[in-house]
Enzyme design. Structure first.
Site, PDB file in Angstrom:
ATOM      1  N   LYS A 119       0.848  -1.225  -0.144  1.00  0.00           N
ATOM      2  CA  LYS A 119      -0.244  -0.046  -0.048  1.00  0.00           C
ATOM      3  C   LYS A 119       0.929   1.360   0.105  1.00  0.00           C
ATOM      4  CE  LYS A 119      -2.193  -0.850   3.824  1.00  0.00           C
ATOM      5  NZ  LYS A 119      -1.529  -2.108   4.575  1.00  0.00           N
TER       6      LYS A 119
ATOM      7  N   ARG B 104      -9.632   0.721   8.474  1.00  0.00           N
ATOM      8  CA  ARG B 104      -8.966  -0.671   8.919  1.00  0.00           C
ATOM      9  C   ARG B 104      -9.961  -1.368   9.578  1.00  0.00           C
ATOM     10  NH1 ARG B 104      -2.990   0.472   8.752  1.00  0.00           N
ATOM     11  NH2 ARG B 104      -2.049  -1.165   8.781  1.00  0.00           N
TER      12      ARG B 104
ATOM     13  N   ARG C 235      11.454  -5.947   4.951  1.00  0.00           N
ATOM     14  CA  ARG C 235      11.421  -4.667   4.749  1.00  0.00           C
ATOM     15  C   ARG C 235      12.254  -3.688   5.414  1.00  0.00           C
ATOM     16  NH1 ARG C 235       5.179  -2.383   4.887  1.00  0.00           N
ATOM     17  NH2 ARG C 235       5.351  -2.348   7.068  1.00  0.00           N
TER      18      ARG C 235
ATOM     19  N   ARG D 276      11.245  -1.332  10.802  1.00  0.00           N
ATOM     20  CA  ARG D 276      10.116  -0.662  11.683  1.00  0.00           C
ATOM     21  C   ARG D 276      10.165  -1.411  13.027  1.00  0.00           C
ATOM     22  NH1 ARG D 276       5.182   0.538   8.176  1.00  0.00           N
ATOM     23  NH2 ARG D 276       4.209  -0.332   9.914  1.00  0.00           N
TER      24      ARG D 276
ATOM     25  N   ARG E 146       0.075  -8.654  13.741  1.00  0.00           N
ATOM     26  CA  ARG E 146      -0.674  -7.573  12.787  1.00  0.00           C
ATOM     27  C   ARG E 146      -1.505  -8.326  11.976  1.00  0.00           C
ATOM     28  NH1 ARG E 146       4.333  -4.758  10.271  1.00  0.00           N
ATOM     29  NH2 ARG E 146       2.870  -3.578   9.343  1.00  0.00           N
TER      30      ARG E 146
HETATM   31  P1  AMP Z   1       0.728   0.637   8.753  1.00  0.00           P
HETATM   32  O1  AMP Z   1       2.048   1.698   8.646  1.00  0.00           O
HETATM   33  O2  AMP Z   1      -0.214   1.049   8.093  1.00  0.00           O
HETATM   34  O3  AMP Z   1       1.136  -0.631   8.845  1.00  0.00           O
HETATM   35  O4  AMP Z   1       0.370   1.034  10.210  1.00  0.00           O
HETATM   36  C1  AMP Z   1       1.155   0.547  11.312  1.00  0.00           C
HETATM   37  C2  AMP Z   1       0.489   0.531  12.639  1.00  0.00           C
HETATM   38  O5  AMP Z   1      -0.414   1.783  13.037  1.00  0.00           O
HETATM   39  C3  AMP Z   1      -0.834  -0.534  12.754  1.00  0.00           C
HETATM   40  O6  AMP Z   1      -0.331  -1.879  12.810  1.00  0.00           O
HETATM   41  C4  AMP Z   1      -1.730   0.094  13.821  1.00  0.00           C
HETATM   42  O7  AMP Z   1      -1.048  -0.073  15.033  1.00  0.00           O
HETATM   43  C5  AMP Z   1      -1.557   1.472  13.432  1.00  0.00           C
HETATM   44  N1  AMP Z   1      -2.571   2.060  12.345  1.00  0.00           N
HETATM   45  C6  AMP Z   1      -2.109   2.640  11.358  1.00  0.00           C
HETATM   46  N2  AMP Z   1      -3.623   3.070  10.464  1.00  0.00           N
HETATM   47  C7  AMP Z   1      -4.457   2.457  11.513  1.00  0.00           C
HETATM   48  C8  AMP Z   1      -5.773   2.671  11.267  1.00  0.00           C
HETATM   49  N3  AMP Z   1      -6.531   3.167  10.311  1.00  0.00           N
HETATM   50  N4  AMP Z   1      -6.728   2.180  12.534  1.00  0.00           N
HETATM   51  C9  AMP Z   1      -5.931   1.659  13.496  1.00  0.00           C
HETATM   52  N5  AMP Z   1      -4.762   1.378  13.899  1.00  0.00           N
HETATM   53  C10 AMP Z   1      -3.892   1.892  12.624  1.00  0.00           C
END
Ligand code: AMP
Length: 222
Positions: free
Chosen positions: A20, A95, A133, A166, A177
């Site tokens: 994404k 999400r 990653r 990360r 996750r």
């Molecule tokens: P990402 O970078 O999109 O993989 O997001 C990393 C982390 O941020 C996720 O594992 C969640 O802990 C939190 N997070 C990001 N976007 C959301 C969302 N829309 N709703 C809830 N938690 C989020």
């Protein structure tokens, strides 16, 4: 802005590791509209050490989602910014079904047309992708040790910074996750498919990021 003059929200949807963020960055270059990543926004708060960062840090480290009310408010504020007047790209939001409902209402009220792009990747590939990653802490460029490695090991091609893993890309957290995706995010697919809006499914299992971008663009143009 689309030819019909209506604002578009491009929603990149898929499990962690489906690409994404990479596709959102490529689309941002192509469409010249902002890329809004809730994950990046939350990491910025953690970096800043403010109250939001303190509230979400342990949840994110454990691979859990943060509360709907918080991300809904962050996105709402962000999309009111004038740079979103010609459309925007959402990456990692919504999400949960609750987030999707709130987003659907708000976009409807603002006259923004949502286009959902579902990046489909075989589940078994996701773990390998996530554990390989790496990201540049300075410019945010994403690499993958197997599919898109940097020219010099551990070093950003663009600015020479040392690449980082990360916190939540460690194996035990990756499983959490993916479980959170299955339990809370996968049901959003059904919401999108039945809500009557534009929905595009893209095979994102193989091919370089540019090849996948081409697939997305051909679908959007069709
Ligand atoms: P990402 O970078 O999109 O993989 O997001 C990393 C982390 O941020 C996720 O594992 C969640 O802990 C939190 N997070 C990001 N976007 C959301 C969302 N829309 N709703 C809830 N938690 C989020």
């Amino acid at each position: 802005m689309a030819p019909d003059g209506r604002r578009r929200a491009f929603i990149l949807f898929g499990p962690p590791g489906s690409g994404k963020g990479t596709q959102a960055k490529l689309l941002r270059e192509k469409l010249q509209i902002p890329h809004i990543s809730t994950g990046d926004m939350l990491r910025e708060h953690i970096q800043a050490g403010d109250w939001i960062g303190q509230k979400v840090r342990s949840l994110m480290r454990a691979g859990h989602l943060v509360p709907d009310s918080l991300v809904n408010a962050l996105v709402q504020l962000r999309i009111e910014n004038p740079d979103c007047d010609h459309g925007f790209i959402l990456d990692g939001y919504p999400r949960t079904v609750q987030q999707a409902e709130v987003m659907g209402r708000r976009l409807g009220e603002a006259g923004v047309v949502p286009l959902v792009i579902h990046l489909k990747v075989d589940y078994n590939r996701l773990v390998a992708r996530l554990s390989g990653r790496r990201q540049c802490p300075m410019c945010g460029t994403l690499y993958n040790l197997s599919t898109n490695p940097p020219k010099i090991a551990d070093t950003c091609d663009l600015d020479g910074s040392r690449l980082a893993i990360r916190e939540d890309d460690r194996e035990s957290v990756i499983r959490e996750r993916l479980e959170a995706y299955d339990a809370q995010t996968r049901p959003v697919l059904e919401y999108f498919q039945t809500s009557g809006g534009a929905f595009f499914a893209v095979e994102a299992d193989d091919g370089s990021p540019n090849v996948i971008l081409q697939r997305i663009c051909s679908l959007l143009a069709s």
